[in-house]
Design an enzyme around this catalytic site. Sequence first.
Site, mmCIF file in Angstrom:
data_model
loop_
_atom_site.group_PDB
_atom_site.id
_atom_site.type_symbol
_atom_site.label_atom_id
_atom_site.label_comp_id
_atom_site.label_asym_id
_atom_site.label_seq_id
_atom_site.Cartn_x
_atom_site.Cartn_y
_atom_site.Cartn_z
ATOM 1 N N ASP A 17 -35.188 3.199 -26.944
ATOM 2 C CA ASP A 17 -36.443 3.891 -26.626
ATOM 3 C C ASP A 17 -37.615 3.220 -27.332
ATOM 4 O OD1 ASP A 17 -34.735 5.624 -25.369
ATOM 5 O OD2 ASP A 17 -35.143 7.333 -26.651
ATOM 6 N N GLU A 35 -35.855 13.722 -20.500
ATOM 7 C CA GLU A 35 -36.194 13.032 -21.736
ATOM 8 C C GLU A 35 -37.547 12.333 -21.675
ATOM 9 O OE1 GLU A 35 -32.425 12.005 -24.130
ATOM 10 O OE2 GLU A 35 -32.288 10.823 -22.298
#
Length: 451
Positions: free
Chosen positions: A80, A318
Amino acid sequence: MKWNKVKKGKSFITAFIGVSTILTLIVSLSVSSVSAQENVDTFDWTRENVSNLTITDQNTAPKINKDELVGITSDSYIWDSWPLQDMNGHPAVVNGFKIIFALSVPKDVLPGKRHDTAEIHYFYSKDGKTWESGGPVFKDGKALGSRQWAGSSIVHKNGELQIFYTATGQKNETQLSYDQRIATATADISTTNTSVTFKNWSKHKIILEADGEYYQTKEQTGNKETSYAFRDPYFFQDPKTREKYLLFEANSAGKLENRPYKHAYIGSDEFRQNHVSPESSKAYNGSIGIAKAANNDSSKFELMPPLLEANYVNDELERPSVIVKGNNYYLFAKTHSEKFASGLNAPEGLYGFTSESLFGGYQPLNESGLVIANPTDNPYQAYSWMVMPNGTVTSFVNYVNVDEKDIYEIGEQSTEYQMEHFGGVLAPSLKISITRDETKILHEKKQGVFK
């Protein structure tokens, strides 16, 4: 401040009691524009929406060849990632440097276990192509939690860095836990001709926790539910009002046994007549939350009702984010294929929604919500897509060429297999077009391009 829930359809209205209370709050919070009433019309992403999904050339990403890619660090995996952004959401440049942040672990960590020891690293570049590693963002051990998960970073007009991150677990815990809170800290950005460092860190502070009223707490999460989330903060300053917010991933509040069924979760009357929702779908309750800044320095936020809920649809939306294009807001989140409820067939991908208001009236982009899907023959090749205001979409390389194995089967393979097939590097970026409620992939860009 308390956002009192008053039902009117799916709308929730805030109310303050007494003029003196309002005045006291305004003075104590030192803000000039705390609205006494603000409506949030929570959008239900339905099973019908997802059932409208079609995989096409316009929403399928090009296949990634991991062997052609290079890492921005030789000794660590990254996943990420996000750029340092200015207050308008654009990637920032500080004294000639572009700066990105990413979750990271050493390369001897099993990819499937990387979230257990993740910490945020940063990287800087003058040309946006060749990156230097600055190592861990937090070098003093003062970060909250036992590890850090994804977040958001902004540079204030005075040049100060503010980072929002997920503080996961508890510091010095002896057994791994999954407590999730949203934290923040600030620092000065110091540059030389060749380097970027962060100095004079503030005290780290927890600013948001699940409340059990709008957002499910860990204590409300039952054994039959597959995930719990209160994480992934994303800073957003509304260009129309200049108000500041944090978006985040969460779950609809309450215990599973008390969770109601509503026709609105499934879809239209016509769709429901021919659609069966498995009983197990009740355990899926993903949501996209929002909180409003309650002071000028963005160190205090107040929870508001969720922008979107995916009850009976999906349980893990997410890294939500939002951009503004024209008069419309575009809300994005990403999710895994296995996070959709039984009876729904949807790919690992980026999903999006649009509205003329930040607080409601959302409709799924492309009828279903799907914006970018991994190729059907490489279903886990990329993840954690993030949309820049100009339509550039970044991501990282996840698992490639896995021989039709699902994500659970990948986790059962040998250490060598998992490391061979895991990327852990920035993926080639994509360029998408956004026209009202429709999107399409235009072309692939170079690896790791954020603009």
